[in-house]
Design an enzyme around this catalytic site. Sequence first.
Site, PDB file in Angstrom:
ATOM      1  NE  ARG A 178      30.247  44.875   3.022  1.00 28.56           N
ATOM      2  CZ  ARG A 178      31.294  45.525   2.486  1.00 28.56           C
ATOM      3  NH1 ARG A 178      31.470  46.830   2.696  1.00 28.56           N
ATOM      4  NH2 ARG A 178      32.163  44.896   1.724  1.00 28.56           N
ATOM      5  CB  SER A 228      28.173  37.660   1.368  1.00 24.42           C
ATOM      6  OG  SER A 228      29.150  37.600   0.374  1.00 24.42           O
ATOM      7  CD  GLU A 303      27.117  41.636   3.346  1.00 27.83           C
ATOM      8  OE1 GLU A 303      28.097  40.890   3.413  1.00 27.83           O
ATOM      9  OE2 GLU A 303      26.747  42.199   2.305  1.00 27.83           O
TER      10      GLU A 303
HETATM   11  C1  FAD Z   1      24.684  38.664  -6.578  1.00 24.98           C
HETATM   12  C2  FAD Z   1      24.877  39.668  -5.462  1.00 24.98           C
HETATM   13  C3  FAD Z   1      26.143  40.099  -5.145  1.00 24.98           C
HETATM   14  C4  FAD Z   1      26.333  41.038  -4.118  1.00 24.98           C
HETATM   15  N1  FAD Z   1      27.601  41.456  -3.843  1.00 24.98           N
HETATM   16  C5  FAD Z   1      27.798  42.387  -2.881  1.00 24.98           C
HETATM   17  C6  FAD Z   1      29.128  42.867  -2.602  1.00 24.98           C
HETATM   18  O1  FAD Z   1      30.109  42.484  -3.217  1.00 24.98           O
HETATM   19  N2  FAD Z   1      29.255  43.782  -1.618  1.00 24.98           N
HETATM   20  C7  FAD Z   1      28.186  44.275  -0.919  1.00 24.98           C
HETATM   21  O2  FAD Z   1      28.390  45.123  -0.045  1.00 24.98           O
HETATM   22  N3  FAD Z   1      26.933  43.827  -1.159  1.00 24.98           N
HETATM   23  C8  FAD Z   1      26.709  42.907  -2.120  1.00 24.98           C
HETATM   24  N4  FAD Z   1      25.442  42.452  -2.362  1.00 24.98           N
HETATM   25  C9  FAD Z   1      24.318  42.927  -1.532  1.00 24.98           C
HETATM   26  C10 FAD Z   1      23.579  44.155  -2.105  1.00 24.98           C
HETATM   27  O3  FAD Z   1      23.719  44.208  -3.505  1.00 24.98           O
HETATM   28  C11 FAD Z   1      24.084  45.458  -1.514  1.00 24.98           C
HETATM   29  O4  FAD Z   1      23.917  45.498  -0.123  1.00 24.98           O
HETATM   30  C12 FAD Z   1      23.348  46.654  -2.149  1.00 24.98           C
HETATM   31  O5  FAD Z   1      24.050  47.790  -1.837  1.00 24.98           O
HETATM   32  C13 FAD Z   1      21.908  46.804  -1.733  1.00 24.98           C
HETATM   33  O6  FAD Z   1      21.307  47.750  -2.596  1.00 24.98           O
HETATM   34  P1  FAD Z   1      19.751  47.687  -2.942  1.00 24.98           P
HETATM   35  O7  FAD Z   1      19.412  48.905  -3.718  1.00 24.98           O
HETATM   36  O8  FAD Z   1      19.415  46.401  -3.588  1.00 24.98           O
HETATM   37  O9  FAD Z   1      19.135  47.787  -1.492  1.00 24.98           O
HETATM   38  P2  FAD Z   1      17.946  46.906  -0.860  1.00 24.98           P
HETATM   39  O10 FAD Z   1      18.380  45.483  -0.804  1.00 24.98           O
HETATM   40  O11 FAD Z   1      16.678  47.225  -1.540  1.00 24.98           O
HETATM   41  O12 FAD Z   1      17.936  47.488   0.621  1.00 24.98           O
HETATM   42  C14 FAD Z   1      18.994  47.215   1.507  1.00 24.98           C
HETATM   43  C15 FAD Z   1      18.822  48.105   2.742  1.00 24.98           C
HETATM   44  O13 FAD Z   1      19.018  49.446   2.351  1.00 24.98           O
HETATM   45  C16 FAD Z   1      17.853  50.227   2.665  1.00 24.98           C
HETATM   46  N5  FAD Z   1      17.676  51.188   1.568  1.00 24.98           N
HETATM   47  C17 FAD Z   1      17.613  50.930   0.237  1.00 24.98           C
HETATM   48  N6  FAD Z   1      17.484  52.083  -0.450  1.00 24.98           N
HETATM   49  C18 FAD Z   1      17.447  53.077   0.486  1.00 24.98           C
HETATM   50  C19 FAD Z   1      17.320  54.497   0.416  1.00 24.98           C
HETATM   51  N7  FAD Z   1      17.211  55.143  -0.754  1.00 24.98           N
HETATM   52  N8  FAD Z   1      17.309  55.195   1.571  1.00 24.98           N
HETATM   53  C20 FAD Z   1      17.427  54.575   2.766  1.00 24.98           C
HETATM   54  N9  FAD Z   1      17.561  53.242   2.901  1.00 24.98           N
HETATM   55  C21 FAD Z   1      17.572  52.506   1.768  1.00 24.98           C
HETATM   56  C22 FAD Z   1      16.699  49.242   2.770  1.00 24.98           C
HETATM   57  O14 FAD Z   1      15.689  49.722   3.646  1.00 24.98           O
HETATM   58  C23 FAD Z   1      17.421  48.018   3.341  1.00 24.98           C
HETATM   59  O15 FAD Z   1      17.531  48.127   4.742  1.00 24.98           O
HETATM   60  C24 FAD Z   1      25.224  41.532  -3.405  1.00 24.98           C
HETATM   61  C25 FAD Z   1      23.930  41.087  -3.728  1.00 24.98           C
HETATM   62  C26 FAD Z   1      23.754  40.181  -4.754  1.00 24.98           C
HETATM   63  C27 FAD Z   1      22.354  39.752  -5.127  1.00 24.98           C
END
Ligand code: FAD
Length: 334
Positions: A178, A228, A303
Amino acid sequence: MESLTKQDLAELRELCPGGVVTEVNLASISQWKIGGKADVFLRPSSTEEVINLRRWFHEREMPHVVVGLTSNLLFADEGLRVPCLQLGPRMGDVAIKHTNVYAQAGAWVPGLACKLMQAGLTGGEHTCGIPGTLGGLICMNGGSQRKGIGSSVVAVESVDQVGTHRVRSAKNCDFAYRQSVFQNNNEVITSAHLRFALGERAAIRSDMRAILAERRKKFPRKEPNCGSVFKSDPAMYAEIGPPGNVIERLGFKGMRVGGAEISPEHANFIVNKGGARAQDVLALIAAIHNGVRSATGYLMQAEGYYVSVSGTVIPLDRAAREYGDAARAAIQRA
Ligand SMILES: Cc1cc2nc3c(=O)[nH]c(=O)nc-3n(C[C@H](O)[C@H](O)[C@H](O)COP(=O)(O)OP(=O)(O)OC[C@H]3O[C@@H](n4cnc5c(N)ncnc54)[C@H](O)[C@@H]3O)c2cc1C
């Protein structure tokens, strides 16, 4: 923080045509459905636009926040006074050539997993239920089934804070559980080259169905949440179990502050029962963090991240400590 002038907005509209939205209600667009009003969202449609926007910010020394689908973020109740750069569907192209996948950072992860399955590529099944963008997934080195996307990355393209386009091999992305270099280097991921193995389409589809069915059984689905809350710590896991089990055994399931609740379905999830405030969530995180530390000695790490009104992005457990007074007041109010 000074707000943007009319002239600033006009310039931003030229740099990011069709992608400038003002007065964004974070509680309506964020995954947790929490947060005040953001002054402006910028949704670029190309790497060139990202480069030009970052140069514009750099020339003005203007802080800004980078987000994907916000599925790992908690926005402040006061909203966001700095511009928010959001990479989403306007930069969501995916091209597959044999086992090589070239995808833009805004690609929706479950959609990408389906495309891999349709192309008969295996290795991405574990991401099929993760509701984020590829950029967010790479930044977080997210995954499931004890995997992370980092192991499928060949190279990542990004734009640094002065607007220079960069390409990093997987080795230079410092992927760990992570974790990635992008959590600390202030670069915007714009696209990635991934590689998967050839597999049997039917077997891949059936694995994905099994993963989704298991997630539906284990995780709360009805109320908004951010997945999580706490990371699994290998030492803690070996000695006393995963975060969800430990939090549940300490009696936190169902604990509520304001509109936020520690999910009765899975104790490592905090759900928004309606009208939850960021302070409510931080209060619950502080309560869990302190409770687990006193009972077991383990300091759990969150996380996700908290985005403050001035655009500072810090891990949720640190935010819960830093905003401790307000969090304690919220616990007392509840
Ligand atoms: C119902 C649910 C289930 C989930 N299950 C999992 C799981 O099984 N495993 C898991 O690992 N995660 C899980 N997550 C957490 C989340 O979905 C992941 O961490 C996901 O990868 C985040 O993507 P995002 O586009 O929403 O990023 P955001 O939440 O918008 O951003 C997360 C971080 O990434 C950075 N970021 C986003 N886009 C960029 C970019 N283009 N360039 C640089 N930095 C960037 C942001 O600045 C921030 O620090 C879950 C979330 C939910 C709501």
